[in-house]
Design an enzyme around this catalytic site. Structure first.
Site, PDB file in Angstrom:
ATOM      1  N   LEU A  87       0.818  -1.212   0.000  1.00 37.20           N
ATOM      2  CA  LEU A  87       0.000   0.000   0.000  1.00 37.20           C
ATOM      3  C   LEU A  87       0.852   1.261   0.000  1.00 37.20           C
ATOM      4  CD1 LEU A  87      -2.968  -0.845   2.395  1.00 37.20           C
ATOM      5  CD2 LEU A  87      -2.953  -0.771  -0.089  1.00 37.20           C
ATOM      6  N   CYS A  88       1.878   1.242  -0.821  1.00 37.38           N
ATOM      7  CA  CYS A  88       2.680   2.463  -0.902  1.00 37.38           C
ATOM      8  C   CYS A  88       3.051   2.724  -2.355  1.00 37.38           C
ATOM      9  CB  CYS A  88       3.916   2.362  -0.032  1.00 37.38           C
ATOM     10  SG  CYS A  88       4.811   0.839  -0.207  1.00 37.38           S
TER      11      CYS A  88
END
Lengths: 288, 136
Positions: A87-88
């Site tokens: 999630l980056c």
């Protein structure tokens, strides 16, 4: 058309996702501020380190110390830094792509063996069944301490001096600003004098006390530590910046989606009312 | 007395950036003092004290390993940590000392005891500097 209840359920689910992404964005932003500051504070230290190394290596022969000596390369090691979590955005995959590129180049063109030293869970998991992993470091702190860098560099020096690896490269993400991060690859071992740093061209040569070998044995591992430490904190800052941007756009997307869903919810409501009305009218007509 | 430009830099921050008339450090070969116009020299630093003398003022720092680069007009010291005597966290150093001593007394594996030894050395150095004791 989906029923009103379905749409309502969807709206609630998107809304709770939005809450999560927004919270993650805020957390990343707070952490980013800290690690950005650290990365900036450490900058003079690295500039100076590079400068001194350039000064020193410009004046001595390669064969004075094993860490400087170029030898026949049989096995190349790649050290690379990824995050522990996803999630980056493209942060992890960009590093992985660069490592894969490096591995392919080394294996195909020159028929050498390769091995990996992974820092971060994401990179380790990706290469688990694809390449040889000599060593792994996971769960690096949000603000990496110098001891982590020391451990990594000690292991690298050991692997190198024992002849397990003949060349070591480092892949990490350089932090330029919140919106710009770049994946960098550089050679760690044998130590190459940095090109960018300017050499002080004083005529006088350096005095090494007690001896050049002993001084280099103290200075070179220190240099390695410094470089790895720098890469660690820059990568962390990049990870947080990347996560913040990714979560920001995820929050925006969630908002758009909610708007659209609300529109179709209202349409469905309107359609239901219209249908009810025409049913009543139809029923009344049938009675006449 | 002529002065020389001195900078002490750690990864955390620039600890000192200014003039100094003399700086004394613990090198891998023992304590050494440097004045202005010193011949170019590079050497490694051990855990120990850095003493900066600027005219009448004197400041002492607890430092860990690193290296020093000396040029006639400029001296740079690059170390992992460096703290002024009045900035040292005495309680933390004390507990670090105890921890290291405990580990040394029961752990026999070479790597761990080496690590504990270094930690002990660092802690004792910090305590010594914080008490304002000079070089032995």
């Amino acid at each position: 058309m989906a029923s009103m209840r379905d749409i309502k359920r969807q709206i609630t689910s998107v809304e709770s996702t939005k809450k999560i992404t927004r919270a993650m964005k805020m957390v990343a932003a707070a952490k980013l501020r800290k690690s950005q500051e650290r990365a900036e504070n450490a900058k003079p230290f690295f500039d100076k380190t590079k400068e001194t190394l350039a000064d020193i290596t410009a004046r001595i022969d390669d064969d004075l110390h094993p860490l400087l000596e170029k030898r026949d390369v049989k096995k190349v090691g790649y050290v690379f830094i990824t995050g522990d979590r996803g999630l980056c955005g493209a942060y992890n995959s960009r590093v992985i792509k660069e490592v894969e590129k490096g591995l392919k180049e080394t294996e195909k063109e020159t028929e050498k063996e390769t091995a990996l030293i992974t820092i971060g869970k994401k990179g380790r998991d990706y290469f688990k069944n694809k390449a040889e992993i000599i060593s792994e470091y996971i769960e690096i702190e949000d603000s990496p301490g110098f001891s982590t860098a020391t451990n990594i560099s000690n292991e690298l020096v050991e692997l190198y001096t024992e002849g397990i690896l003949d060349e070591v490269h480092l892949v990490y993400t350089e932090f330029n600003s919140v919106v710009s991060q770049k994946v960098e690859r550089l050679q760690l071992l044998p130590i190459e004098p940095p090109e960018s740093a300017e050499v002080n061209d004083s005529e006088e040569s350096y005095l090494y006390d007690p001896s050049a070998e002993e001084v280099l044995s103290a200075v070179l591992p220190q240099y390695l530590k410094n470089v790895i430490f720098g890469a660690l904190i820059q990568s962390k800052a990049s990870e947080f910046a990347s996560r913040m941007t990714a979560m920001d756009s995820a929050t925006d997307n969630a908002e758009d989606m909610i708007d659209k869903l609300k529109l179709s919810y209202n349409r469905a409501r309107q359609a239901a009312i219209t249908q009810e009305l025409s049913e009543i009218v139809g029923g009344a007509e049938a009675l006449e | 007395m002529s002065t020389v430009k001195l900078s002490i830099i750690t990864p955390e921050k620039v600890v000192y950036d200014g003039e100094a008339s003399m700086v004394t450090v613990r090198t891998i070969d023992g304590d050494r003092g440097f004045l202005a116009e010193h011949q170019p020299l590079v050497t490694g630093l051990d855990i120990g004290q850095i003493k900066i003398k600027n005219n009448d003022q004197e400041r002492i720092l607890a430092s860990s390993t690193g290296y020093i680069e000396v040029r006639p007009e400029e001296i740079s010291i690059l170390v992992d940590t460096a703290e002024y005597s009045d900035e040292i966290d005495v309680d933390r150093a004390k507990s670090a000392k105890e921890r290291a001593e405990k580990r040394l007394s029961k752990d026999n594996s070479s790597i761990n005891s080496k690590r504990a030894e270094i930690a002990l050395k660092k802690a004792m150095n910090r305590l010594k500097v914080s008490k304002g004791k000079n070089f032995e």
